[in-house]
Design a protein around this motif. Structure first.
Motif, mmCIF file in Angstrom:
data_model
loop_
_atom_site.group_PDB
_atom_site.id
_atom_site.type_symbol
_atom_site.label_atom_id
_atom_site.label_comp_id
_atom_site.label_asym_id
_atom_site.label_seq_id
_atom_site.Cartn_x
_atom_site.Cartn_y
_atom_site.Cartn_z
ATOM 1 N N GLY A 51 0.959 -1.179 -0.072
ATOM 2 C CA GLY A 51 0.206 0.013 0.089
ATOM 3 C C GLY A 51 0.684 1.056 -0.092
ATOM 4 N N SER A 52 0.593 2.168 0.896
ATOM 5 C CA SER A 52 1.349 3.262 1.014
ATOM 6 C C SER A 52 2.769 3.403 1.570
ATOM 7 N N TRP A 53 3.042 2.100 1.819
ATOM 8 C CA TRP A 53 4.406 1.692 2.447
ATOM 9 C C TRP A 53 5.318 0.905 1.255
ATOM 10 N N SER A 449 -1.748 13.174 6.453
ATOM 11 C CA SER A 449 -2.301 12.195 7.533
ATOM 12 C C SER A 449 -3.572 11.705 7.242
ATOM 13 N N THR A 450 -4.197 10.648 8.026
ATOM 14 C CA THR A 450 -5.493 10.468 7.506
ATOM 15 C C THR A 450 -6.227 10.006 9.164
ATOM 16 N N SER A 465 -7.504 1.935 9.654
ATOM 17 C CA SER A 465 -6.322 1.949 9.894
ATOM 18 C C SER A 465 -5.765 3.398 9.334
ATOM 19 N N ALA A 466 -4.762 3.858 9.942
ATOM 20 C CA ALA A 466 -3.895 5.103 9.586
ATOM 21 C C ALA A 466 -2.806 5.060 8.595
ATOM 22 N N ALA A 467 -2.641 6.061 7.872
ATOM 23 C CA ALA A 467 -1.689 6.064 6.768
ATOM 24 C C ALA A 467 -0.177 5.865 7.540
#
Length: 546
Positions: A51-53, A449-450, A465-467
């Protein structure tokens, strides 16, 4: 990047928990649930894990840039601008979207070892932390030995630093010392209580604490500074590590692999398009309808504008070995506040050489970030980029010459001449190298941020879950995962409480961080596809040392 997915799920199939997104937190939760017998379906709209990682090859990076800049973008990223030089092999690069380092005294490393996910990964040491000051990079003295042997610190400063280091190791128990400064800037506390000068405060705050500003509250900053100091000498002469081929994305894949071994079903390139909370039926873009008996965990939380980080990635045709410790292939460089024409937040740089598995031999990747936002943030990143270029060209040049007077030369007892370090430093700063630096890739983008669009409770059918966080170090991953796990199971008592069949009570962290030969990355390996580490989850779990 090759991927492995599970065939389509029949519309009558049921799962306990559906997890949407294979980021690090979601992947930790998937593995934790699966090992406790929960029936988990784990999907991702991307054709890759993380994902974003994620760490992306160049073809994937181009597609990601287009998606981020599209009208349908629902990621925490925005305003992506990408330049790639011609004739680069896309498969030989792994560009990290959210680069992070792992300190050795943190709960995430403990979990990696306890869960045995560390056996799927390869870690390398990171011991070089530099502060930009007086137009050059100064290596941070991170141990008592460094302070004792420093030739730039006065005896009084050394005593003040040693007194502070003794205090900060047990700062939580010494409340009387800092309670009046709890919400005051850490810079004020260090100056008034320990008599430290600005250069030492800057290094403690920015390079050791990795904090964006000296205005950070004392209570928060002390914990960050302690993290670095207690992480030194745990596995060697370094406080931090990083995983090969990508940072958070590789950890996420490791947890996904563990989850798959425990029975989790994986499907990439699959979107969650709807969920009926009344019937508990989730609809996928493939047309499949899945009965979810417990909860959905989604990574698509609400993007906010409350917090933001501006990022830049540059791939340079220079190995940058001058910045690395012996046997290492990474370094951290920090530009403190007010060192880049007025920056009010530090610029942090993670430098990755070819030994990281992210780029070919003879090249390096510079990951720059700042919590200054928009055009101002990009301006400071470009100023920092110029400083990095000037410094690496000076330090790597082979045509450096300068004249010295006899009075600028001292002689050691054995007769060897020594040139004044002040004179040498001035000459290096004024030196203009003949060569120029070639950039093979440049990427700038913003990351926000999310937050969860709803307040999560035990009764919520969908939780979020958070970003990835903005810190250069992994923070809060285990706490976030436990919070989501508790919302599903009602407890964290059995979080990764697993009796593995081949359990080794003496699980150790050795090889790649302790043995210099194990830390070397072969030239042959550099020429392989560094992006090809999407796991085949049908494989049997194997051992891997850190």
């Amino acid at each position: 990047m090759a991927t492995t997915t599970t065939p389509g799920v029949d519309s009558t199939e049921t799962c306990d928990v559906l997890i949407y997104g294979t980021g690090l937190v979601e992947s930790v939760v998937a593995a934790a649930l699966a090992w406790q017998g929960t029936n988990v379906l784990h999907i991702d709209s991307n054709p890759y894990y993380g994902g974003s990682w994620a760490a992306l090859n160049l073809d994937e990076l181009k597609a990601w840039t287009d998606r981020v800049n599209s009208a349908s973008n629902n990621t925490p990223f925005s305003d992506a601008y990408l330049y790639i030089s011609r004739n680069l092999d896309p498969r030989k690069y792994a560009i990290d979207l959210s680069p992070h380092i792992l300190f050795t005294r943190v709960d995430l490393l403990s979990l990696l070892i306890k869960s045995r996910v560390s056996r799927y990964l390869e870690f390398k040491p990171l011991g070089s932390f530099h502060t930009f000051e007086q137009d050059s990079f100064e290596k941070v003295p991170g141990t008592k030995e460094d302070i004792f042997t420093s030739q730039t610190l006065t005896l009084l400063t050394k005593r003040s630093l040693m007194r502070f280091m003794k205090f900060v190791i047990d700062w939580e128990q010494n409340i009387i010392v800092w309670q009046d400064y709890k919400d005051e800037p850490i810079s004020k506390f260090l100056e008034e209580k320990f008599g430290l000068d600005v250069p030492q405060i800057v290094e403690l705050v920015h390079s050791i604490g990795l904090l964006p500003t000296p205005k950070t509250s004392t209570e928060v900053a002390l914990g960050k500074i302690k993290r670095y100091l207690t992480s030194m000498q745990v596995y060697g002469n370094f406080p931090a590590m990083y995983s090969m081929y990508g940072t958070g994305g590789e950890l996420a894949q490791g947890f996904c692999r563990s989850a798959a071994v425990a029975g989790t079903v994986y499907r990439l390139g699959t979107k969650l398009v709807g969920f009926d909370e009344t019937t508990g039926v989730a609809e996928l873009d493939s047309g499949d309808r899945i009965k979810v008996t417990e909860k959905i965990i989604s990574s698509e939380a609400l993007v906010t504008h409350d917090e933001e980080v501006t990022r830049m990635v540059a791939v340079v045709e220079k190995d940058c070995k001058e910045w690395f410790a012996e046997g290492e292939s990474a370094a951290v460089v920090v530009f403190p506040v007010d060192t880049l024409d007025g920056n009010q937040a530090a610029v942090q740089v993670l430098v990755m050489g070819s030994g990281s598995g992210q780029c070919p031999s003879g090249q390096a990747i510079w990951y720059l970030s700042t919590q200054e936002i928009g055009e101002l943030g990009r301006k400071f990143l470009y100023v920092a980029l110029e400083k990095l270029e000037e410094t690496i060209l000076r330090e790597s040049t082979e045509d450096f010459e300068f004249d010295v007077n006899e009075e600028e030369i001292a002689y050691l007892p054995n007769g060897l001449p020594v040139i004044s370090s002040v004179r040498l430093g001035e000459s290096l700063r004024n030196f203009t190298p003949k060569e120029s630096l070639k950039y093979l890739l440049k990427l700038t983008y913003s990351q926000k941020s999310t937050v969860s669009p709803i307040e999560a409770t035990a009764d919520s059918k969908v939780i979020y879950s958070a970003a990835p966080g903005f810190s250069l170090a992994f923070e809060g991953i285990v706490d976030q995962a436990k919070a989501l796990y508790e919302l599903v199971t009602g407890t964290t008592d059995d979080f990764f409480d697993v009796d593995f069949e081949d359990e080794d009570d003496d699980a150790t962290v050795t090889a790649a961080t302790a043995d210099p030969e194990a830390r070397e990355f072969s030239e042959d390996k550099d020429e392989e596809d560094v992006g090809g580490h999407q796991y085949d989850f049908e494989e049997v779990a194997g051992e891997m040392t850190i």
